[in-house]
Design a protein around this motif. Structure first.
Motif, PDB file in Angstrom:
ATOM      1  N   LEU A  17       0.830  -1.205   0.000  1.00 57.59           N
ATOM      2  CA  LEU A  17       0.000   0.000   0.000  1.00 57.59           C
ATOM      3  C   LEU A  17       0.865   1.256   0.000  1.00 57.59           C
ATOM      4  O   LEU A  17       0.572   2.224  -0.715  1.00 57.59           O
ATOM      5  CB  LEU A  17      -0.945   0.009   1.203  1.00 57.59           C
ATOM      6  N   LEU A  22      -0.957   4.336  -1.238  1.00 57.58           N
ATOM      7  CA  LEU A  22      -2.233   4.104  -0.573  1.00 57.58           C
ATOM      8  C   LEU A  22      -2.011   3.864   0.919  1.00 57.58           C
ATOM      9  O   LEU A  22      -2.810   3.206   1.584  1.00 57.58           O
ATOM     10  CB  LEU A  22      -2.952   2.901  -1.192  1.00 57.58           C
ATOM     11  N   VAL A  25      -4.684   4.147   3.715  1.00 63.98           N
ATOM     12  CA  VAL A  25      -5.597   3.051   4.079  1.00 63.98           C
ATOM     13  C   VAL A  25      -5.054   2.327   5.307  1.00 63.98           C
ATOM     14  O   VAL A  25      -5.771   2.126   6.292  1.00 63.98           O
ATOM     15  CB  VAL A  25      -5.791   2.061   2.907  1.00 63.98           C
ATOM     16  N   SER A  26      -3.775   1.961   5.267  1.00 63.16           N
ATOM     17  CA  SER A  26      -3.192   1.250   6.409  1.00 63.16           C
ATOM     18  C   SER A  26      -3.091   2.153   7.632  1.00 63.16           C
ATOM     19  O   SER A  26      -3.203   1.680   8.762  1.00 63.16           O
ATOM     20  CB  SER A  26      -1.828   0.667   6.044  1.00 63.16           C
ATOM     21  N   GLN A  28      -5.289   4.437   8.522  1.00 63.98           N
ATOM     22  CA  GLN A  28      -6.611   4.452   9.135  1.00 63.98           C
ATOM     23  C   GLN A  28      -6.890   3.134   9.874  1.00 63.98           C
ATOM     24  O   GLN A  28      -7.484   3.134  10.948  1.00 63.98           O
ATOM     25  CB  GLN A  28      -7.691   4.735   8.096  1.00 63.98           C
ATOM     26  N   ALA A  68     -10.784  -3.014   4.827  1.00 63.93           N
ATOM     27  CA  ALA A  68     -10.488  -1.635   4.424  1.00 63.93           C
ATOM     28  C   ALA A  68     -10.089  -1.576   2.952  1.00 63.93           C
ATOM     29  O   ALA A  68     -10.485  -0.656   2.229  1.00 63.93           O
ATOM     30  CB  ALA A  68      -9.380  -1.059   5.302  1.00 63.93           C
ATOM     31  N   LEU A  69      -9.332  -2.562   2.497  1.00 64.64           N
ATOM     32  CA  LEU A  69      -8.945  -2.616   1.084  1.00 64.64           C
ATOM     33  C   LEU A  69     -10.166  -2.803   0.194  1.00 64.64           C
ATOM     34  O   LEU A  69     -10.266  -2.192  -0.873  1.00 64.64           O
ATOM     35  CB  LEU A  69      -7.940  -3.748   0.844  1.00 64.64           C
ATOM     36  N   ALA A  72     -11.869   0.683   0.222  1.00 68.60           N
ATOM     37  CA  ALA A  72     -11.108   1.767  -0.384  1.00 68.60           C
ATOM     38  C   ALA A  72     -10.832   1.568  -1.868  1.00 68.60           C
ATOM     39  O   ALA A  72     -10.727   2.543  -2.617  1.00 68.60           O
ATOM     40  CB  ALA A  72      -9.782   1.956   0.355  1.00 68.60           C
TER      41      ALA A  72
END
Length: 146
Positions: A17, A22, A25-26, A28, A68-69, A72
């Motif tokens: 990520l 990205l 994302v991790s 959050q 989450a992935l 997102a």
């Protein structure tokens, strides 16, 4: 999947990520993990349970990242396609060319990201492949959690 495997996969996904820009994302997911989770614990002699703050297991951490992935990336493509569909309908009655444009809410001087509607279909196919892989990984993790 044992705890060590979950930690390894989690770390590898975070690295991927970050490479793909990205990392948000991790980040959050890490905020959710850091906050812990509340569980109910029955105490003998009491009618109502006590609430206790505890940590997420490595399996739960990996599942949080997987979900989450999905949100997102995979669900974002679905939203994009729905918007593109609506733009396409508008384009039939207008001289405007539909396009989706994203801007940073943090950096007003950053370049605008433009996504022609035609590319949304390609991203959907790639997102579906990713979703299948995430679902397969999720089943592997849940198999040993059960």
């Amino acid at each position: 999947m044992n705890e060590q495997d979950c930690l390894t996969v989690y770390d590898e996904l975070v690295e991927i990520l970050n490479q793909l820009q990205l990392g948000w994302v991790s980040e959050q997911v890490l905020e959710v993990i850091s906050a812990g989770k509340t569980v109910e614990e029955m105490v003998s002699g009491r009618k109502s349970p006590d609430l206790k703050l505890t940590y997420h297991t490595p399996q739960e951490q990996l599942l949080l990242l997987i979900h989450a992935l999905e949100k997102a990336i995979v669900q974002a493509v679905d939203i994009e396609l729905e918007i593109a569909k609506n733009f396409g309908e508008e384009a039939t009655t207008s001289d405007l060319q539909p396009e989706i444009q994203f801007t940073s809410s943090f950096d007003r001087n950053s370049p605008h990201l433009k996504f022609p509607v035609e590319l949304a279909t390609h991203r959907k196919k790639e997102a579906e492949k990713l979703l299948k892989l995430l679902q397969k990984l999720e089943k592997e993790v849940e198999k040993d959690v059960g």
